[in-house]
Design a protein around this motif. Structure first.
Motif, mmCIF file in Angstrom:
data_model
loop_
_atom_site.group_PDB
_atom_site.id
_atom_site.type_symbol
_atom_site.label_atom_id
_atom_site.label_comp_id
_atom_site.label_asym_id
_atom_site.label_seq_id
_atom_site.Cartn_x
_atom_site.Cartn_y
_atom_site.Cartn_z
ATOM 1 N N ASN A 37 12.103 10.869 3.005
ATOM 2 C CA ASN A 37 12.645 11.075 4.353
ATOM 3 C C ASN A 37 11.490 11.267 5.340
ATOM 4 O OD1 ASN A 37 14.443 11.479 6.450
ATOM 5 N ND2 ASN A 37 14.759 13.650 5.981
ATOM 6 N N GLU A 38 10.608 10.295 5.377
ATOM 7 C CA GLU A 38 9.381 10.418 6.172
ATOM 8 C C GLU A 38 9.653 10.606 7.656
ATOM 9 O OE1 GLU A 38 5.121 8.068 6.763
ATOM 10 O OE2 GLU A 38 6.874 6.985 6.020
ATOM 11 N N GLU A 39 10.636 9.932 8.188
ATOM 12 C CA GLU A 39 10.864 9.918 9.632
ATOM 13 C C GLU A 39 11.473 11.218 10.167
ATOM 14 O OE1 GLU A 39 9.893 7.589 11.705
ATOM 15 O OE2 GLU A 39 9.012 6.466 10.025
ATOM 16 N N ARG A 169 -3.225 3.336 -7.450
ATOM 17 C CA ARG A 169 -1.754 3.374 -7.478
ATOM 18 C C ARG A 169 -1.195 3.301 -6.055
ATOM 19 N NH1 ARG A 169 2.203 8.149 -10.016
ATOM 20 N NH2 ARG A 169 3.910 6.740 -10.624
ATOM 21 N N MET A 170 -0.218 2.435 -5.838
ATOM 22 C CA MET A 170 0.353 2.268 -4.500
ATOM 23 C C MET A 170 1.289 3.412 -4.154
ATOM 24 S SD MET A 170 2.384 -0.946 -2.756
ATOM 25 C CE MET A 170 0.908 -1.864 -2.336
ATOM 26 N N ARG A 171 1.216 3.833 -2.886
ATOM 27 C CA ARG A 171 2.098 4.881 -2.379
ATOM 28 C C ARG A 171 3.527 4.345 -2.257
ATOM 29 N NH1 ARG A 171 -1.250 8.969 -0.119
ATOM 30 N NH2 ARG A 171 -3.356 8.239 0.450
ATOM 31 N N PHE A 172 4.494 5.213 -2.432
ATOM 32 C CA PHE A 172 5.903 4.828 -2.354
ATOM 33 C C PHE A 172 6.241 4.224 -0.992
ATOM 34 C CE2 PHE A 172 10.308 5.825 -1.233
ATOM 35 C CZ PHE A 172 10.989 5.248 -2.295
ATOM 36 N N ARG A 173 5.745 4.827 0.093
ATOM 37 C CA ARG A 173 6.119 4.378 1.432
ATOM 38 C C ARG A 173 5.511 3.028 1.809
ATOM 39 N NH1 ARG A 173 3.007 9.315 4.491
ATOM 40 N NH2 ARG A 173 0.846 8.619 4.218
ATOM 41 N N ASN A 174 4.565 2.547 1.034
ATOM 42 C CA ASN A 174 3.939 1.257 1.321
ATOM 43 C C ASN A 174 4.497 0.118 0.473
ATOM 44 O OD1 ASN A 174 1.267 3.343 1.706
ATOM 45 N ND2 ASN A 174 1.744 1.910 3.359
ATOM 46 N N MET A 175 5.484 0.416 -0.360
ATOM 47 C CA MET A 175 6.027 -0.608 -1.254
ATOM 48 C C MET A 175 7.082 -1.473 -0.556
ATOM 49 S SD MET A 175 6.439 1.447 -4.855
ATOM 50 C CE MET A 175 4.996 2.073 -5.701
ATOM 51 N N ASP A 176 7.241 -2.683 -1.078
ATOM 52 C CA ASP A 176 8.305 -3.566 -0.609
ATOM 53 C C ASP A 176 9.662 -3.012 -1.041
ATOM 54 O OD1 ASP A 176 6.391 -5.247 0.445
ATOM 55 O OD2 ASP A 176 6.249 -6.452 -1.387
ATOM 56 N N SER A 180 8.889 -3.485 -6.636
ATOM 57 C CA SER A 180 8.245 -4.198 -7.741
ATOM 58 C C SER A 180 6.779 -3.800 -7.902
ATOM 59 C CB SER A 180 8.344 -5.713 -7.514
ATOM 60 O OG SER A 180 7.732 -6.076 -6.294
ATOM 61 N N GLN A 181 6.210 -3.168 -6.882
ATOM 62 C CA GLN A 181 4.792 -2.763 -6.932
ATOM 63 C C GLN A 181 4.605 -1.389 -7.569
ATOM 64 O OE1 GLN A 181 5.119 -3.520 -2.774
ATOM 65 N NE2 GLN A 181 3.200 -4.665 -2.737
ATOM 66 N N PHE A 182 5.699 -0.783 -8.000
ATOM 67 C CA PHE A 182 5.604 0.526 -8.639
ATOM 68 C C PHE A 182 4.888 0.428 -9.978
ATOM 69 C CE2 PHE A 182 7.312 3.483 -11.821
ATOM 70 C CZ PHE A 182 6.952 4.693 -11.242
ATOM 71 N N THR A 183 3.985 1.365 -10.232
ATOM 72 C CA THR A 183 3.308 1.465 -11.532
ATOM 73 C C THR A 183 3.331 2.916 -11.986
ATOM 74 O OG1 THR A 183 1.153 1.751 -10.447
ATOM 75 C CG2 THR A 183 1.762 -0.490 -11.115
ATOM 76 N N SER A 184 3.408 3.129 -13.277
ATOM 77 C CA SER A 184 3.375 4.484 -13.822
ATOM 78 C C SER A 184 1.978 5.073 -13.664
ATOM 79 C CB SER A 184 3.772 4.471 -15.298
ATOM 80 O OG SER A 184 5.109 4.025 -15.454
ATOM 81 N N TRP A 185 1.898 6.375 -13.623
ATOM 82 C CA TRP A 185 0.617 7.050 -13.379
ATOM 83 C C TRP A 185 -0.411 6.770 -14.461
ATOM 84 C CZ3 TRP A 185 -1.590 10.361 -16.833
ATOM 85 C CH2 TRP A 185 -0.759 10.914 -17.820
ATOM 86 N N PHE A 186 0.045 6.519 -15.695
ATOM 87 C CA PHE A 186 -0.895 6.329 -16.808
ATOM 88 C C PHE A 186 -1.393 4.883 -16.918
ATOM 89 C CE2 PHE A 186 3.517 6.342 -18.371
ATOM 90 C CZ PHE A 186 3.626 5.065 -18.899
ATOM 91 N N GLY A 195 -11.179 -1.875 -1.396
ATOM 92 C CA GLY A 195 -12.052 -0.822 -1.903
ATOM 93 C C GLY A 195 -11.677 0.583 -1.479
ATOM 94 N N VAL A 196 -12.678 1.336 -1.010
ATOM 95 C CA VAL A 196 -12.479 2.744 -0.691
ATOM 96 C C VAL A 196 -11.560 2.951 0.514
ATOM 97 C CG1 VAL A 196 -14.671 3.469 -1.685
ATOM 98 C CG2 VAL A 196 -14.576 2.785 0.709
ATOM 99 N N THR A 197 -11.322 1.926 1.297
ATOM 100 C CA THR A 197 -10.459 2.066 2.476
ATOM 101 C C THR A 197 -9.007 1.703 2.200
ATOM 102 O OG1 THR A 197 -10.962 -0.182 3.220
ATOM 103 C CG2 THR A 197 -12.394 1.582 4.023
ATOM 104 N N ALA A 198 -8.680 1.392 0.970
ATOM 105 C CA ALA A 198 -7.309 0.979 0.622
ATOM 106 C C ALA A 198 -6.393 2.188 0.550
ATOM 107 C CB ALA A 198 -7.306 0.228 -0.703
ATOM 108 N N GLU A 199 -6.036 2.755 1.703
ATOM 109 C CA GLU A 199 -5.223 3.968 1.747
ATOM 110 C C GLU A 199 -3.869 3.793 1.071
ATOM 111 O OE1 GLU A 199 -5.780 7.106 2.645
ATOM 112 O OE2 GLU A 199 -7.878 6.556 2.918
ATOM 113 N N ALA A 200 -3.303 2.601 1.163
ATOM 114 C CA ALA A 200 -1.998 2.353 0.546
ATOM 115 C C ALA A 200 -2.054 2.473 -0.964
ATOM 116 C CB ALA A 200 -1.489 0.963 0.937
#
Length: 301
Positions: A37-39, A169-176, A180-186, A195-200
């Protein structure tokens, strides 16, 4: 030697963490879908701005204690300690004000940085004026805790930010929309294209959670009485849980991300407390005997 109270804390934390990781490892995505509920979340917004403050306040407090307690030391030691502690005081003071103005009020520009520096300097001077009224003998009891606090915050920030880059690992709020871009933490994804600027792609682990859980370290600055340490523990857990929960609500992290942030901070705290020989729960009998010995000692003044 680690006291009984500290051992209970370690085992309690470890068992609870393993149980929660086992639960959320298989429910990460579903939990985020349910609470995102980001907004509209004022709760999430508040901890987005203030959740990390315990870490920077720790650096400020620890630096201020060290800066003040060397007032009667030899010149070389005084210069070295005050240079080191002074850097931490100004950097942390600047960060505290800067985060509030940037995140809370969305201000920007060079003038904001000058304002932050001026406020940090003013608060630092006021803090030293107040600490100068405290006897050195009383204040220096917390010197080890101050060095440990600085090391803990520095260590957790370094570990968190290095892992973020390599985990990818991609953030939830940046996913389509199909997630489909979800990955498990392990399953680390490695360094991303930007690189280092990939905040998403900096979801794992959570820096907000790690900094929020440094509230635990404030236990070291409580009086050497168990009830005060327990009181601080309750506040720390409440702050850590709220900060961690808010990050999931804001879609910045998954539940396992914030759990790992907490794990890194508390592990750093336990290890570095051992190194600096400070305990979360000091041996009350030992402290009592030392105080009794000091009380019965002859007055040499």
């Amino acid at each position: 030697m680690t006291t009984r109270g500290t051992k209970r804390f370690i085992w309690g934390f470890f068992i609870l963490w393993v149980v929660l990781m086992a639960i959320f490892t298989f429910n990460d995505l579903n939990v985020s879908k349910a609470v995102f509920n980001e907004e509209n979340s004022q709760f999430g917004r508040f901890f987005d701005v203030y959740g990390e403050h315990p870490a920077f306040l720790l650096l400020f407090a620890a630096g201020s204690i060290l800066f003040s307690t060397v007032r009667g030391e030899r010149l070389i030691k005084k210069i070295v300690v005050r240079l080191i502690s002074g850097v931490f005081i100004l950097l942390s003071g600047f960060s505290i004000v800067f985060i509030v103005l940037i995140r809370g009020y969305e201000l920007d520009g060079g003038n904001v940085m000058l304002i932050c520096l001026a406020i940090a300097l003013l608060i630092a001077i006021l803090s030293q004026w107040l600490l100068h009224r405290v006897p050195v003998e009383k204040l220096s009891q917390y010197n080890r805790a101050a060095w440990a606090a600085i090391a803990i915050v520095f260590a957790e920030i370094m570990v968190i930010n290095v892992l973020k880059i390599f985990w990818g690992r991609m953030r939830f709020r940046n996913m389509d929309g199909d997630y489909s871009q979800f990955t498990s933490w392990f399953l680390p994804q490695g360094i991303q294209a930007s690189g280092v600027t990939a905040e998403a792609h900096k979801s794992f682990p959570s820096g907000h959670s790690a900094n929020g859980w440094t509230m635990m370290v404030w236990m070291l600055f409580m009086p050497f009485v168990i009830k005060w340490r327990n009181f601080m523990l309750v506040i720390a857990v409440a702050w850590g849980v709220c900060t961690s929960t808010s990050r999931v609500i804001m879609g910045a992290h998954f539940a396992t991300d914030v759990l790992f942030g907490a794990f890194i901070t508390i592990t750093c705290m336990l290890l570095l407390c051992k190194v600096f020989k400070v305990d979360l729960y000091p041996d009350m009998k030992k402290n009592s005997s030392v105080q009794l010995k000091d009380k019965n000692a002859p007055n040499l003044s």
